[in-house]
Design a protein around this motif. Structure first.
Motif, PDB file in Angstrom:
ATOM      1  N   VAL A 182       0.849  -1.197   0.000  1.00  0.00           N
ATOM      2  CA  VAL A 182       0.000   0.000   0.000  1.00  0.00           C
ATOM      3  C   VAL A 182       0.883   1.245   0.000  1.00  0.00           C
ATOM      4  N   TYR A 184      -0.677   4.397  -1.468  1.00  0.00           N
ATOM      5  CA  TYR A 184      -1.623   5.514  -1.395  1.00  0.00           C
ATOM      6  C   TYR A 184      -2.992   4.988  -0.982  1.00  0.00           C
ATOM      7  N   LYS A 186      -6.643   6.727  -1.314  1.00  0.00           N
ATOM      8  CA  LYS A 186      -7.218   7.934  -1.910  1.00  0.00           C
ATOM      9  C   LYS A 186      -8.751   7.885  -1.942  1.00  0.00           C
ATOM     10  N   VAL A 205     -10.008   3.916  -1.969  1.00  0.00           N
ATOM     11  CA  VAL A 205      -9.293   2.817  -2.611  1.00  0.00           C
ATOM     12  C   VAL A 205      -7.848   2.823  -2.140  1.00  0.00           C
ATOM     13  N   LEU A 207      -3.985   1.818  -3.170  1.00  0.00           N
ATOM     14  CA  LEU A 207      -3.214   1.666  -4.402  1.00  0.00           C
ATOM     15  C   LEU A 207      -1.758   1.369  -4.081  1.00  0.00           C
ATOM     16  N   ASP A 208      -1.099   0.632  -4.995  1.00  0.00           N
ATOM     17  CA  ASP A 208       0.339   0.428  -4.846  1.00  0.00           C
ATOM     18  C   ASP A 208       1.080   1.603  -5.476  1.00  0.00           C
ATOM     19  N   ASN A 210       2.458   1.929  -8.227  1.00  0.00           N
ATOM     20  CA  ASN A 210       2.146   2.110  -9.650  1.00  0.00           C
ATOM     21  C   ASN A 210       0.686   2.467  -9.878  1.00  0.00           C
ATOM     22  N   LEU A 211      -0.017   2.821  -8.782  1.00  0.00           N
ATOM     23  CA  LEU A 211      -1.433   3.215  -8.815  1.00  0.00           C
ATOM     24  C   LEU A 211      -2.345   2.074  -9.251  1.00  0.00           C
ATOM     25  N   ASN A 212      -1.933   0.836  -8.985  1.00  0.00           N
ATOM     26  CA  ASN A 212      -2.798  -0.323  -9.211  1.00  0.00           C
ATOM     27  C   ASN A 212      -3.611  -0.584  -7.947  1.00  0.00           C
ATOM     28  N   LYS A 213      -4.894  -0.881  -8.124  1.00  0.00           N
ATOM     29  CA  LYS A 213      -5.755  -1.129  -6.985  1.00  0.00           C
ATOM     30  C   LYS A 213      -5.417  -2.469  -6.354  1.00  0.00           C
TER      31      LYS A 213
END
Length: 517
Positions: A182, A184, A186, A205, A207-208, A210-213
């Motif tokens: 984890v 972010y 958001k 949500v 996110l990692d 790379n902004l992947n959920k």
């Protein structure tokens, strides 16, 4: 008994009985097999195949302390057997696919997908029948929530401030390996052309980097987000100055801009530094007669835009000696020629609206000028138009503009036209008209006056007089807000206004003739 068994003839009888029993056994099996084959052939018409798709997979494990990854959400089961049993199974829908992980340790495992509540008379094939699962310890951590929004999505002339989130922190639960990723947490908000403070509930949500959920659970799932949106426009006074040298024997007596203020749009800190736009140059080089001149309004440093971008300045001149007397003599020698039923056209239309000219559709004009010029002038040399570039939906009264040669002046039988403007229906478009709370400059706000086009060729129906009565009524340019909207309309209508100017090119010359006469 032992003596009897020792006799050879007894053993022969026993052997014969055993051989006979073996013979019967073989013949009976063959008969049964043949019977089964006959029965199978006779019952094949009563069998069928059913494929069950998207069968949910139930997982049995310690949900309180463990997290399982790798289990498919659904599987496909193919059933084969008697049609009546197939129909009953499909109708009851109590069949299940499941995986039992209760007795497995932490780590990776290959497990079989099982099924239940399906008749033993049916053959069952499950795809996939073997799956790779990972069993991990369940863990929970608290994370701060950050509001995510695009500050540029607010309405032009506004800016978005810093968001507040409530509650500020949430609990994220999942496998330890997932929580370690984890980066972010958001709450995503869409400002959607906002012009006032936005308060919304937003889904949270995780996110990692790379902004992947991530596949984790968040509690609470939603938070309240408030984003302040404030007006960043301001009205300031303007001042114009003379630039260049007029023609011989000509003095500039007045420079009068059509508006005293303009709207500036930009960051708040830049707005605070600007109280006035002064020294706007008006080029009067070579001017010999009173005329209207369009000048661009400069954009101050740190400001994004100015509305209107261009203003009209009326330049008043005073001539001396023989030139003034000569012009008066020329004016007294002028003649008048009448033209009937001149058509009126609309200019400056926007693709967002449809326009209807209610009245009049044609106008009479008396044209005054030198006889030699009037003899050459025909109906095709005069055109009438009404500029609708600054109009919103509704009915409006707009001035009629005449385009005629420079050497003549014109008086119209009707000076104004009525126009109906209707907004076109467009999906996803909602033109909101919001009252801007703008900071005024040192002088009071004035409405932006429409270009009345002083003089022949631009000022409808004025002839030599240039009466102030020819100006359109206030309802012409005011959609809803009598304070702010005219300035905005002027900005949005710049292209339309310029188009009207191009269609009426002899503006300056016509103005000169008006002044001279």
């Amino acid at each position: 008994m032992d003596k009897l068994m020792n006799r050879s003839w007894v053993m022969k009888i026993i052997a014969l009985l055993l051989a006979f029993m073996l013979y019967l056994s073989v013949n009976l099996d063959d008969g049964a097999s043949s019977s089964n084959k006959i029965l199978n052939r006779s019952s094949s018409a009563n069998t069928g195949v059913e494929t069950l798709t998207d069968v949910p997979v139930q997982v049995s494990y310690n949900e309180k302390n463990r997290i399982v990854r790798g289990v498919p959400d659904t599987v496909i089961m193919t059933l084969e057997g008697p049609k009546n049993i197939l129909a009953q199974t499909k109708l009851q829908k109590d069949y299940q696919a499941y995986i039992d992980l209760d007795n497995l340790s932490l780590g990776q495992h290959r497990v079989k997908v099982q099924y239940r509540n399906i008749s033993d008379n049916l053959n069952v094939v499950v795809k996939p029948d073997i799956v790779n699962v990972t069993i991990e310890e369940r863990d929970s951590k608290q994370f701060s929530v950050e509001a995510s929004y695009d500050k540029n999505k607010v309405k032009n002339g506004y800016e978005a401030g810093e968001a507040t989130v409530s509650p500020r922190a949430v609990t994220v639960t999942g496998a330890s390996s997932q929580l370690d990723q984890v980066a972010y947490v958001k709450a995503i908000i869409d400002l959607d052309n906002a012009s006032k403070t936005v308060t919304k509930q937003a889904t949270v949500v995780a996110l990692d980097k790379n902004l992947n959920k991530l596949n984790v659970t968040v509690q609470p799932e939603t938070v309240n987000v408030t984003i302040p949106v404030r007006n960043i426009s301001k009205k300031v006074p303007i001042d114009v100055i003379q630039e260049g040298t007029p023609g011989d024997g000509v003095n500039i007596t007045k420079l009068e801009p059509e508006t005293d203020t303009v709207k500036i749009i930009g960051p708040s800190d830049s707005l605070e530094k600007i109280d006035k736009i002064d020294n706007i140059p008006v080029d009067v080089t070579g001017i010999t007669k009173s005329k209207d001149i369009k000048v661009n309004v400069p954009v101050p440093d740190g400001i994004d835009s100015v509305s209107p971008k261009q203003i009209t300045v009326h330049v008043e001149v005073d001539k001396q000696g023989d030139e003034k007397d000569a012009e008066e003599t020329d004016a007294s020698a002028a003649e008048t020629k009448s033209f009937k039923n001149l058509p009126v056209s609309l200019t400056g239309q926007s693709s967002k609206y449809t326009y209807e000219l209610l009245s009049p559709t044609s106008v009479d004009a008396d044209v005054k000028g030198p006889k030699s010029d009037l003899d050459k002038l025909t109906k095709s040399g005069i055109s009438l138009s009404a500029n609708v570039g600054n109009l919103s939906a509704g009915e409006h009264t707009v001035p009629i503009i005449i385009n005629s040669p420079d050497s003549v002046t014109s008086t119209l039988s009707t000076k104004q036209a009525k126009v109906r403007v209707t907004a076109k229906k467009q999906s996803g478009t909602n033109d909101e008209q919001t009252d801007d709370k703008e900071t005024s400059g040192s002088t009071s706000d004035k409405e932006t006056k429409p270009d009345t086009g002083t003089g022949s060729g631009t000022n409808p129906g004025t002839g030599n007089s240039g009466d102030s009565a020819d100006k359109p009524s206030e309802e012409t340019d005011t959609p809803e807000d009598n304070t702010d909207t005219p300035t905005d309309s002027t900005e949005t209508g710049d292209d339309s206004s310029n188009q009207s100017d191009e269609n009426s090119t002899p503006v300056d010359g016509q103005t000169d003739n008006t002044s001279g006469n």
